[in-house]
Design a protein around this motif. Structure first.
Motif, PDB file in Angstrom:
ATOM      1  N   PRO A 160       0.810  -1.228   0.000  1.00 56.85           N
ATOM      2  CA  PRO A 160       0.000   0.000   0.000  1.00 56.85           C
ATOM      3  C   PRO A 160       0.843   1.277   0.000  1.00 56.85           C
ATOM      4  N   MET A 161       1.966   1.286   0.740  1.00 58.76           N
ATOM      5  CA  MET A 161       2.815   2.476   0.761  1.00 58.76           C
ATOM      6  C   MET A 161       3.487   2.705  -0.589  1.00 58.76           C
ATOM      7  N   VAL A 227       2.942  -0.005  11.658  1.00 60.66           N
ATOM      8  CA  VAL A 227       1.616   0.170  12.249  1.00 60.66           C
ATOM      9  C   VAL A 227       1.345   1.645  12.525  1.00 60.66           C
ATOM     10  N   ILE A 228       2.312   2.315  13.151  1.00 61.23           N
ATOM     11  CA  ILE A 228       2.148   3.736  13.477  1.00 61.23           C
ATOM     12  C   ILE A 228       2.043   4.578  12.214  1.00 61.23           C
ATOM     13  N   PHE A 234      -0.505   8.136   7.458  1.00 62.31           N
ATOM     14  CA  PHE A 234      -1.114   7.966   6.143  1.00 62.31           C
ATOM     15  C   PHE A 234      -2.616   7.737   6.208  1.00 62.31           C
ATOM     16  N   GLY A 235      -3.178   7.628   7.400  1.00 64.66           N
ATOM     17  CA  GLY A 235      -4.616   7.450   7.547  1.00 64.66           C
ATOM     18  C   GLY A 235      -5.136   6.146   6.970  1.00 64.66           C
ATOM     19  N   VAL A 239      -4.905  -0.861   6.602  1.00 67.21           N
ATOM     20  CA  VAL A 239      -3.542  -1.390   6.482  1.00 67.21           C
ATOM     21  C   VAL A 239      -2.949  -1.652   7.856  1.00 67.21           C
ATOM     22  N   ALA A 240      -3.125  -0.694   8.769  1.00 74.00           N
ATOM     23  CA  ALA A 240      -2.595  -0.856  10.119  1.00 74.00           C
ATOM     24  C   ALA A 240      -3.204  -2.074  10.818  1.00 74.00           C
ATOM     25  N   LEU A 241      -4.505  -2.283  10.622  1.00 71.00           N
ATOM     26  CA  LEU A 241      -5.182  -3.407  11.276  1.00 71.00           C
ATOM     27  C   LEU A 241      -4.775  -4.741  10.656  1.00 71.00           C
TER      28      LEU A 241
END
Length: 264
Positions: A160-161, A227-228, A234-235, A239-241
């Motif tokens: 994603p990044m 995660v951070i 990046f909101g 992705v973080a989850l």
């Protein structure tokens, strides 16, 4: 009884004392560069991408060389570099196993359409992943599946990044994970398949016990920072989850293992 206290082949014999700090220097450069990456944008971020992949790769190679010896290091990184390049050539040529995707020219020099930074990224991450996995698994199949899962779960953050930066893109999405709309589900399944095969191959090398503080630090940093970054900078809550849970299934028990059973 005679006790040998001379130089050892793995420890490096008469190397200058400063050489042992090289893995830490490269690891520090990687962490600092990735912090800057989050805080910057545009062309400078692209330059930092190349720099941090290179320093992470050098941190892994230098640590392996100092702790596990030149022959083991050559074998490990030859396998990971060749595998990473071949599977990406296969992917861009046939849409298997990652789906229909293409690289832009932003990442610089490419070989058969694959930027050389890409196999370096496979290689740099495979080292801390395999050292962590071998602390958690004893059998070849367990090592292959745990190592494959850990390496593939990193891609839940990575793709994603990188797609967001325009480094590569998919031409056909199909099914996607909720919260990760720009990456096809096939890509993550392809990563899991490829990572399991790679982990199985790497586990054929002899296991050499050593102090792995440098790769451990980098692996924990990758997990926490991604995660951070995904959630706060990046909101990308999805992705973080997804990445936090999937990678955490291995990372969190592993952190408990290395804390409760330190290996020096």
């Amino acid at each position: 009884m005679r006790v040998y206290n001379g130089p050892h082949s793995v420890s490096g014999g008469n190397r200058p004392d400063w050489v042992r700090f090289l893995p830490w220097v490269f690891a520090g450069m990687t962490i600092f560069g990735q912090i800057l990456w989050i805080l910057t944008s545009g062309d400078f971020r692209t330059v930092l991408t190349a720099i941090t992949v290179t320093t992470f790769f050098l941190a892994s190679v230098s640590h392996a060389f100092l702790k596990r010896g030149p022959a083991w290091t050559l074998s490990f990184f030859s396998i990971t570099l060749v595998f990473g390049w071949l599977i990406e050539v296969l992917g861009t040529s046939t849409a298997f196993p990652f789906g229909d995707y293409d690289y832009s020219d932003a990442l610089g020099v490419a070989l058969l359409g694959v930027p050389i930074l890409i196999p370096m990224a496979w290689s740099m991450m495979a080292y801390p992943v395999m050292m962590a996995t071998q602390r958690m698994a004893a059998t070849p199949l367990a090592t292959a599946f745990i190592g494959g899962w850990l390496l593939a779960s990193w891609d839940l953050f990575l793709d994603p990044m990188m797609v967001g930066e325009g480094y590569w893109k998919w031409n056909d999405l199909g099914w996607v994970l909720p919260g990760i709309p720009e990456i096809p589900m096939q890509n993550f399944l392809g990563w899991l398949l490829g990572a399991i095969v790679l982990a199985f191959a790497l586990n054929l090398l002899p296991r050499k016990v050593a102090s792995d503080t440098v790769p451990n630090t980098l692996l924990i940093w990758i997990y926490v920072s991604n995660v951070i970054a995904a959630a706060l900078f990046f909101g990308q809550i999805g992705v973080a989850l997804w990445g936090g849970i999937a990678m955490g299934l291995v990372i969190l028990p592993w952190i408990w293992r290395i804390w409760s059973q330190p290996q020096w």
